[in-house]
Enzyme design. Structure first.
Site, PDB file in Angstrom:
ATOM      1  N   GLN A  46       2.651   8.019  -5.711  1.00  0.00           N
ATOM      2  CA  GLN A  46       3.679   7.139  -5.165  1.00  0.00           C
ATOM      3  C   GLN A  46       3.686   5.807  -5.908  1.00  0.00           C
ATOM      4  O   GLN A  46       2.699   5.398  -6.490  1.00  0.00           O
ATOM      5  CB  GLN A  46       3.435   6.904  -3.670  1.00  0.00           C
ATOM      6  CG  GLN A  46       3.591   8.159  -2.837  1.00  0.00           C
ATOM      7  CD  GLN A  46       3.210   7.915  -1.381  1.00  0.00           C
ATOM      8  OE1 GLN A  46       2.198   7.293  -1.100  1.00  0.00           O
ATOM      9  NE2 GLN A  46       4.027   8.419  -0.476  1.00  0.00           N
ATOM     10  N   ARG A  82       0.836  -1.196   0.000  1.00  0.00           N
ATOM     11  CA  ARG A  82       0.000   0.000   0.000  1.00  0.00           C
ATOM     12  C   ARG A  82       0.868   1.242   0.000  1.00  0.00           C
ATOM     13  O   ARG A  82       1.896   1.294   0.666  1.00  0.00           O
ATOM     14  CB  ARG A  82      -0.892   0.029   1.245  1.00  0.00           C
ATOM     15  CG  ARG A  82      -1.815   1.242   1.294  1.00  0.00           C
ATOM     16  CD  ARG A  82      -2.429   1.432   2.663  1.00  0.00           C
ATOM     17  NE  ARG A  82      -1.438   1.686   3.704  1.00  0.00           N
ATOM     18  CZ  ARG A  82      -0.817   2.850   3.893  1.00  0.00           C
ATOM     19  NH1 ARG A  82      -1.080   3.890   3.126  1.00  0.00           N
ATOM     20  NH2 ARG A  82       0.065   2.994   4.871  1.00  0.00           N
ATOM     21  N   VAL A  83       0.464   2.219  -0.779  1.00  0.00           N
ATOM     22  CA  VAL A  83       1.015   3.572  -0.702  1.00  0.00           C
ATOM     23  C   VAL A  83      -0.160   4.513  -0.526  1.00  0.00           C
ATOM     24  O   VAL A  83      -1.299   4.170  -0.843  1.00  0.00           O
ATOM     25  CB  VAL A  83       1.858   3.957  -1.947  1.00  0.00           C
ATOM     26  CG1 VAL A  83       3.151   3.165  -2.002  1.00  0.00           C
ATOM     27  CG2 VAL A  83       1.068   3.791  -3.230  1.00  0.00           C
ATOM     28  N   SER A  84       0.129   5.715  -0.027  1.00  0.00           N
ATOM     29  CA  SER A  84      -0.957   6.632   0.330  1.00  0.00           C
ATOM     30  C   SER A  84      -1.516   7.434  -0.830  1.00  0.00           C
ATOM     31  O   SER A  84      -2.676   7.818  -0.810  1.00  0.00           O
ATOM     32  CB  SER A  84      -0.480   7.601   1.411  1.00  0.00           C
ATOM     33  OG  SER A  84      -0.177   6.886   2.575  1.00  0.00           O
ATOM     34  N   SER A  85      -0.701   7.708  -1.830  1.00  0.00           N
ATOM     35  CA  SER A  85      -1.216   8.573  -2.898  1.00  0.00           C
ATOM     36  C   SER A  85      -0.912   7.990  -4.268  1.00  0.00           C
ATOM     37  O   SER A  85      -0.014   7.166  -4.441  1.00  0.00           O
ATOM     38  CB  SER A  85      -0.622   9.977  -2.789  1.00  0.00           C
ATOM     39  OG  SER A  85       0.741   9.955  -3.093  1.00  0.00           O
TER      40      SER A  85
END
Length: 186
Positions: free
Chosen positions: A13, A7-10
């Site tokens: 990314q 998972r990445v936040s944005s």
């Protein structure tokens, strides 16, 4: 089976490093998404990974904060996995292995730090917003509803439901703006 979760936040990314590490660790199935980790709400890939995991499987993440940023969320996820007979491992924090007591201890300690980091970031963001407001730079979200148009349509005889449909807004917004006297509007 080893199951990976990345998972990445944005959207800007990249998931590449996590995906490579999970594949190198032997994950046969990897779930990935670009969503904030501050809550489990709306994280479809996480939901799918948790549903996919079966007794004897191991869920693997590269770092603990990829799974959850809140102590409560992390405990709920790990407890849910344990109830299904699924273990949990973290690649970069190698001591986290929920099959061992020291792994469980380390999991709780690092989860506390992840939550603390999130709280600090939120606090810094709030301080920045307050400072910008005091300087007159931060004005908040721009007005997106044309109150004059709502009033004009109402004066022309249109009902709240029709006004809402025409303007693409909720009926509650129409009622709220019709009930506020013109001089009190922002």
């Amino acid at each position: 089976m080893l199951i990976g979760y990345a998972r990445v936040s944005s959207i800007s990314q990249s998931l590449d490093l996590q995906l490579e590490a999970l594949t190198a660790a032997g994950c046969e199935k990897v779930f990935a998404e670009k969503r904030s980790g501050t809550t489990t709400d709306g994280r479809a890939a996480l939901e799918q990974a948790l549903e996919f995991a079966r007794e004897g499987d191991t869920l693997i993440v590269t770092r603990l904060d990829r799974l959850a940023r809140s102590m409560l969320d992390l405990k709920q996820i790990v407890a849910g996995l344990a109830s299904k007979g699924v273990t949990f491992r973290c690649l970069q924090q190698g001591g986290i292995d929920t099959t061992r007591p020291d792994g469980k201890l380390l999991l709780n300690i690092l989860a506390s730090f992840a939550e603390f980091e999130t709280d600090l970031r939120r606090e810094r963001q709030r301080d920045g917003i307050d400072k910008a407001k005091a300087a007159g730079v931060y004005k908040g979200r721009p007005v997106s509803i044309d109150v004059d148009k709502i009033r004009a349509m109402r004066a022309a005889g249109d009902g709240p439901a029709r006004i809402a449909r025409t303007l693409g807004i909720g009926r509650a917004s129409v009622y709220r703006h019709l009930s506020v006297p013109a001089r009190n509007r922002e």
